[in-house]
Structure formats: structure tokens, C-alpha cells
Write an enzyme that holds these catalytic residues in place. Structure first.
Site, PDB file in Angstrom:
ATOM      1  N   ASN A 236      38.315  28.240  34.790  1.00  0.00           N
ATOM      2  CA  ASN A 236      38.593  28.014  36.219  1.00  0.00           C
ATOM      3  C   ASN A 236      37.375  28.180  37.124  1.00  0.00           C
ATOM      4  O   ASN A 236      37.341  27.611  38.220  1.00  0.00           O
ATOM      5  CB  ASN A 236      39.776  28.873  36.705  1.00  0.00           C
ATOM      6  CG  ASN A 236      39.529  30.361  36.588  1.00  0.00           C
ATOM      7  OD1 ASN A 236      38.609  30.787  35.898  1.00  0.00           O
ATOM      8  ND2 ASN A 236      40.346  31.151  37.245  1.00  0.00           N
ATOM      9  N   TYR A 237      36.411  28.990  36.692  1.00  0.00           N
ATOM     10  CA  TYR A 237      35.130  29.106  37.405  1.00  0.00           C
ATOM     11  C   TYR A 237      34.023  29.091  36.353  1.00  0.00           C
ATOM     12  O   TYR A 237      33.321  30.085  36.177  1.00  0.00           O
ATOM     13  CB  TYR A 237      35.048  30.426  38.172  1.00  0.00           C
ATOM     14  CG  TYR A 237      35.856  30.490  39.447  1.00  0.00           C
ATOM     15  CD1 TYR A 237      35.324  30.022  40.649  1.00  0.00           C
ATOM     16  CD2 TYR A 237      37.124  31.050  39.465  1.00  0.00           C
ATOM     17  CE1 TYR A 237      36.059  30.106  41.821  1.00  0.00           C
ATOM     18  CE2 TYR A 237      37.851  31.126  40.633  1.00  0.00           C
ATOM     19  CZ  TYR A 237      37.320  30.657  41.807  1.00  0.00           C
ATOM     20  OH  TYR A 237      38.034  30.737  42.972  1.00  0.00           O
TER      21      TYR A 237
ATOM     22  N   GLY B   7      41.938  34.799  29.294  1.00  0.00           N
ATOM     23  CA  GLY B   7      43.318  35.247  29.082  1.00  0.00           C
ATOM     24  C   GLY B   7      43.373  36.396  28.100  1.00  0.00           C
ATOM     25  O   GLY B   7      42.387  37.124  27.908  1.00  0.00           O
TER      26      GLY B   7
ATOM     27  N   GLU C  18      37.915  40.684  32.128  1.00  0.00           N
ATOM     28  CA  GLU C  18      38.883  40.405  33.196  1.00  0.00           C
ATOM     29  C   GLU C  18      39.843  39.384  32.638  1.00  0.00           C
ATOM     30  O   GLU C  18      39.450  38.282  32.272  1.00  0.00           O
ATOM     31  CB  GLU C  18      38.139  39.898  34.436  1.00  0.00           C
ATOM     32  CG  GLU C  18      39.012  39.931  35.681  1.00  0.00           C
ATOM     33  CD  GLU C  18      39.705  38.612  35.915  1.00  0.00           C
ATOM     34  OE1 GLU C  18      40.893  38.497  35.537  1.00  0.00           O
ATOM     35  OE2 GLU C  18      39.069  37.706  36.477  1.00  0.00           O
TER      36      GLU C  18
ATOM     37  N   ARG D 123      43.954  30.646  39.545  1.00  0.00           N
ATOM     38  CA  ARG D 123      43.000  31.737  39.807  1.00  0.00           C
ATOM     39  C   ARG D 123      43.644  33.044  39.351  1.00  0.00           C
ATOM     40  O   ARG D 123      44.836  33.255  39.583  1.00  0.00           O
ATOM     41  CB  ARG D 123      42.683  31.828  41.305  1.00  0.00           C
ATOM     42  CG  ARG D 123      42.002  30.615  41.868  1.00  0.00           C
ATOM     43  CD  ARG D 123      41.990  30.631  43.387  1.00  0.00           C
ATOM     44  NE  ARG D 123      41.477  31.864  43.937  1.00  0.00           N
ATOM     45  CZ  ARG D 123      42.174  32.663  44.752  1.00  0.00           C
ATOM     46  NH1 ARG D 123      43.410  32.350  45.118  1.00  0.00           N
ATOM     47  NH2 ARG D 123      41.642  33.760  45.216  1.00  0.00           N
ATOM     48  N   CYS D 124      42.808  33.876  38.702  1.00  0.00           N
ATOM     49  CA  CYS D 124      43.336  35.176  38.262  1.00  0.00           C
ATOM     50  C   CYS D 124      43.866  35.943  39.450  1.00  0.00           C
ATOM     51  O   CYS D 124      44.818  36.707  39.333  1.00  0.00           O
ATOM     52  CB  CYS D 124      42.234  35.987  37.600  1.00  0.00           C
ATOM     53  SG  CYS D 124      41.525  35.155  36.203  1.00  0.00           S
TER      54      CYS D 124
ATOM     55  N   GLU E 282      52.444  34.880  34.213  1.00  0.00           N
ATOM     56  CA  GLU E 282      51.426  34.257  35.059  1.00  0.00           C
ATOM     57  C   GLU E 282      51.493  32.742  34.856  1.00  0.00           C
ATOM     58  O   GLU E 282      51.091  32.268  33.781  1.00  0.00           O
ATOM     59  CB  GLU E 282      50.085  34.787  34.534  1.00  0.00           C
ATOM     60  CG  GLU E 282      49.004  34.873  35.491  1.00  0.00           C
ATOM     61  CD  GLU E 282      47.674  35.262  34.833  1.00  0.00           C
ATOM     62  OE1 GLU E 282      46.728  35.356  35.579  1.00  0.00           O
ATOM     63  OE2 GLU E 282      47.569  35.425  33.604  1.00  0.00           O
TER      64      GLU E 282
HETATM   65  O1  G3P Z   1      38.582  35.664  37.431  1.00  0.00           O
HETATM   66  C1  G3P Z   1      38.614  35.664  38.792  1.00  0.00           C
HETATM   67  C2  G3P Z   1      39.008  34.337  39.380  1.00  0.00           C
HETATM   68  O2  G3P Z   1      40.058  33.736  38.662  1.00  0.00           O
HETATM   69  C3  G3P Z   1      39.393  34.496  40.809  1.00  0.00           C
HETATM   70  O3  G3P Z   1      38.286  34.466  41.599  1.00  0.00           O
HETATM   71  O4  G3P Z   1      37.066  34.100  43.662  1.00  0.00           O
HETATM   72  O5  G3P Z   1      39.198  32.879  43.272  1.00  0.00           O
HETATM   73  O6  G3P Z   1      39.224  35.307  43.730  1.00  0.00           O
HETATM   74  P1  G3P Z   1      38.454  34.157  43.158  1.00  0.00           P
END
Ligand code: G3P
Length: 496
Positions: free
Chosen positions: A169-170, A246, A264, A297-298, A391
Site C-alpha cells: 500500500n505504500y 499482514g 507493523e 491503509r493499516c 480488517e
Molecule cells: O502501515 C501504515 C500505513 O498503512 C498507513 O499509513 O500514512 O496512511 O497513516 P498512513
């Protein structure tokens, strides 16, 4: 354009190469891994399927390169990081193009991710020269029974080879959040990008290459998890693992050796809404927190726990805002874009069906085309529904109506996750009490959960992770304390 111009070396016309010994190479396996565009569901890119021998090679190179990198003055390490940050920002367009195509991140958010990453690298260089330039000086006579005969000097030394595994995702931002602290602290770095997001990562790594880092210091191996995943995480050459993703992280933590781990692993971030909350503010934050990047996003808001007396009003406001979200292709900068894969879309659909069967109120009709799922707010969700706990990592948000603050805190704390949470109220005293009671790494008061700004500490409790991230914490985590003790033949007191 991706794979051309300054990036021509990383592409062979068919597949992207991997990075080892300061060069772009094709794998001896002769095999590639396909990356499926979530929007078209067709192969967009191919990356090398690296072999275990190639992993062994980068580990050897990383070990050797780290020795001389640790002897490179701190200000020079910082200088190279600043250079890489500038190159990264200069090439934001082609990197963002890859993000759009391989993870379907909306175009504007993709550019933001690259710029944010450049800023993170620069901040890390700045912070590194400050915190790594300082140590402690202790004297022995503060401990009972000692005279002042020992002076203890502490400094921070690198760990060695850091293995960085960012999530889809990032892929760029969460890769540099590991790479920059590792490098400024004098470590070498082996990057294993997620398959979806790998090409964005390869472009980002090329920016570090163009900045002129020494050969072997940074490597990037791509390939199948089944072939090189465990091999990497259990490799004896690895001195630290920084992983975001995950629950694979739980398996990694069980298999890894006696090395520091930074993990994380997701969250089920609760949004607790009290009667006195500003409901317009809450609704905007639920939209931003729950639906940006389609909920992938987490730190997304993943369950709303709202006091019954204001629930109807809040749900109406959120519904009105959901209706305004645009749904479509990331190239068009739509708010809601296809989720990363078909299996992810199927998983989300399973949660939706379960909620339907168990009687949740659908505020919109459930709609899906391929990997594209329309935003969905589910009201009157109860604890027996999977969506109350799992989730979705998609644009589906459950609302649970509560009758007391304790009920909200209890739901939040009963989760196996504990990443972030948020509380909305005008009563700061209540907010603090609730924040203290919530078992999460961070609680946001009157705003949606978020990791950034990137120098803030970021950590999860329970299954959400190990250790704390954020620029300073990551630099410290990627170092060890080394002490030198000067022993004096006779006690010596300052000014004595
Ligand atoms: O792992 C963290 C990510 O999924 C969320 O980051 O910057 O969207 O809060 P952010």
C-alpha cells in the site's frame, strides 16, 4: 515515463531487472514474476524471479559494503541521502505512474507518496546527524558503593545488514522509512519489495543508485515469496528485519533469529464518537480515515463506535458524503479505485455477505465490478459479524452503536489488533481518560488515525506489531549502544 530516460537501465524491454553490486541485472533463473494491474486485471509489468544464490550474493556484498560505510563520516552519509531525496522528488512523475498502474493508487496520492518519501529521507538525514552525533557520559559515583573512578562513554553503532520488507500500500514510502534510517546509521540494506509495488520500488532504488551510494550497500531482490521469502528472513547474514504487512509478520517473528525486529502488521482502528462531538468534523474524518486509498491503509478507520443518541445524525452525514465519493480508475484520480487484487476483493465480499446474512443495515447497495468495490457503510453491525473484528482493507466501514463509553472501549480493547484509534468529543478530560484506556499504540483526539507526519512515533500493540517506527525511533532501533569505560587509578572529582 517509467522504465525510460533516466530509468532505461532498469528495464530490458520485457522485464524489470533487480539491483545487486551497484548494477541492474537479470536473474540467472531466467524466470519472471508478473505484476497484475488491479484496474485492467492484465499483466502490467514483470520483475525478476531471483534465486537463493542471488540472495546469498547480495548478503555477502551487503556485509562487505557495510564495513566501509560505517567508516564513512556521518555528514557524508547525510549528504548522499539528501542527494537521493532530491533525485527521488525530481522523478516523482514516473514513480507515481508505476504506483497508479501496479497498486491502483489515485494519481494525486501517488505523487504525494513520492514527495512525502523524499521529505522523509531528508528529515532522516537531518535527524541522523543530530542524534547519532550525540552519546552519553556517565560517571561511576552515582551508583552506591562506587567512587568516581570510572567514566563511561556511550555511542550508537550500526547493526550490520538490515532487511527491509515494505507492503503493497505504500511500497515507496514504507521502503524509504526503512532504508533512510538504516543507511544514516551506517548499516547496509537489502530490500525485498512486495510483488505489487515492486516496480515503483525499483525506480525508487535507482534514485539512490543515481545519488552515488557505494556498490553493494543497497540491494533490491524481487521474486516469489515461496522461493526467497523465508530464505531471506531466516538468512544468517541478516542483522535486523523491518517489516510492514499482514500477519506474515507473525510467522517471520517466529522464524527469525536473535535479531532486532521492527514490525507493523495492520490494525482495526476504532473511532469512538461521544454525544458532544462535532458531527460534521467526525463525518469528514470518517470519510478521510475510512475511505482514502479505498480503505487500504493499516491506519484506516475500520470500525465506528458511536453513541446511540447521535448515531442516526452521524450516519446520515456520512451517507451524504459517501454519495459524493467518485468511483473509478486511479488515472482519473477517483476517490475509490480498484482494490489491489481479486483475492482481496473476494475477501472483502465475504465480509459483506456475512454482514448481510446477519442483518447489518446497508446504507448503500453493495456493488462490485472486477476489483472495484463501491464504498459501503454498514450500520447496526453487531459483534457476531466478522466485519466487527476483521480488517477488510477495502472501502467497507462498519458502524456499531454503543450505549456507554465503556462499551466502546471494551470493543476496541477486545480486538487482537492495537495500532491506532480515535475519539471525538469536545471534552478534553474525557478524551484523555478514553485515550489512556484504549489499548492501541496511538490515539488521535478529534482526528482520524494516521501514521504521519512521518517523524511521529508509530507503533502497534498486540498483533499490530513490535517496536516503534517514526524517524528517530527507527534510527535508534537500527543501532546498538556501544560503551567504552575509562578506569582511573584514583577517584577524580570535577573541580576537585
Ligand atoms: O502501515 C501504515 C500505513 O498503512 C498507513 O499509513 O500514512 O496512511 O497513516 P498512513
Amino acid at each position: 515515463m517509467a522504465g525510460t530516460g533516466a530509468f532505461a537501465d532498469i528495464f530490458d524491454g520485457d522485464a524489470y531487472k533487480y539491483y545487486s553490486d551497484g548494477e541492474w541485472k537479470k536473474s540467472s533463473s531466467g524466470k519472471t514474476v508478473a505484476i497484475i494491474n488491479p484496474t485492467t486485471r492484465k499483466t502490467q509489468y514483470k520483475v525478476q524471479a531471483c534465486t537463493q544464490e542471488e540472495v546469498n550474493k547480495v548478503m555477502d556484498l551487503a556485509k562487505t559494503a557495510q564495513k566501509s560505510w560505517a567508516k564513512t563520516p556521518l555528514w557524508k552519509r547525510a549528504e548522499l541521502l539528501h542527494k537521493a531525496a532530491a533525485i527521488l522528488k525530481e522523478h516523482k512523475a514516473p514513480i507515481a505512474e508505476c504506483l497508479v498502474k501496479e497498486i491502483a493508487k489515485p494519481a494525486k496520492d501517488s505523487v504525494t507518496e513520492v514527495v512525502r518519501s523524499g521529505d522523509l529521507v531528508s528529515y532522516c538525514a537531518e535527524e541522523g546527524v543530530r542524534i547519532l552525533g550525540e552519546g552519553k557520559f556517565l560517571v561511576s559515583d552515582s551508583f552506591p558503593g562506587n567512587e568516581r573512578t570510572k567514566y563511561c562513554l556511550t555511542s550508537k553503532v550500526p547493526l550490520g545488514v538490515i532487511l527491509a520488507i515494505p507492503p503493497f500500500n505504500y511500497p515507496v514510502n514504507l521502503a524509504v522509512s526503512k532504508i533512510a534510517p538504516a543507511l544514516i546509521a551506517g548499516n547496509s540494506l537489502v530490500l525485498k519489495p512486495p510483488t505489487q509495488g515492486a516496480v515503483s520500488c525499483l525506480h525508487m532504488v535507482h534514485c539512490f543508485h543515481l545519488a552515488g551510494f557505494p556498490k553493494g550497500l543497497i540491494s533490491c531482490v524481487t521474486g516469489k515469496g515461496s522461493e526467497i521469502g523465508d530464505f531471506l528472513t531466516m538468512h544468517p547474514g541478516v542483522n535486523c528485519i523491518s517489516f510492514t504487512g499482514g500477519d506474515t509478520g507473525i510467522a517471520i517473528s517466529k522464524k527469525a533469529g536473535m535479531i532486532p525486529l521492527q514490525m507493523e502488521l495492520g490494525g482495526k482502528d476504532a473511532c469512538i464518537v461521544l454525544e458532544d462531538a462535532d458531527l460534521d468534523l467526525v463525518a469528514s474524518n470518517i470519510i478521510k480515515g475510512g475511505f482514502s486509498y479505498s480503505g487500504q491503509r493499516c491506519t484506516a478507520v475500520k470500525v465506528v463506535l458511536v453513541m446511540e443518541s447521535v448515531a442516526d445524525a452521524l450516519v446520515e452525514k456520512v451517507k451524504a458524503k459517501v454519495a459524493k465519493l467518485t468511483v473509478g480508475a486511479p488515472e482519473d484520480d477517483s476517490d475509490i479505485t480498484p482494490v489491489v487484487s481479486e483475492s482481496s476483493a473476494n475477501f472483502i465480499e465475504g465480509l459483506v455477505k456475512d454482514a448481510k446474512e446477519k442483518g447489518a443495515t446497508f446504507c448503500q447497495e453493495y456493488k462490485r465490478e472486477g476489483n472495484l468495490i463501491w464504498p459501503l457503510l454498514l450500520d447496526n453491525v453487531r459483534p457476531d459479524m466478522r466485519i466487527a473484528w476483521e480488517e477488510p482493507f477495502g472501502p467497507v466501514l462498519p458502524v456499531i452503536r454503543i450505549n456507554s463509553i465503556e462499551e466502546g472501549i471494551h470493543h476496541c480493547n477486545a480486538s487482537n489488533f492495537g495500532l491506532q484509534g480515535c475519539v471525538f468529543t469536545k471534552d478534553v478530560n474525557k478524551a484523555i481518560l478514553i485515550s489512556d484506556a484504549m489499548e492501541t499504540g496511538t490515539v488521535q483526539i478529534n482526528s482520524a488515525p494516521a501514521r504521519g507526519p512521518d517523524h511521529f512515533p508509530f507503533q502497534g500493540l498486540k498483533d499490530s506489531g513490535i517496536g516503534s517506527q517514526g524517524v528517530t525511533n527507527s534510527i535508534n532501533m537500527m543501532t546498538k549502544i556501544k560503551t567504552t569505560v575509562i578506569n582511573l587509578p584514583t577517584p577524580s572529582y570535577t573541580m576537585g
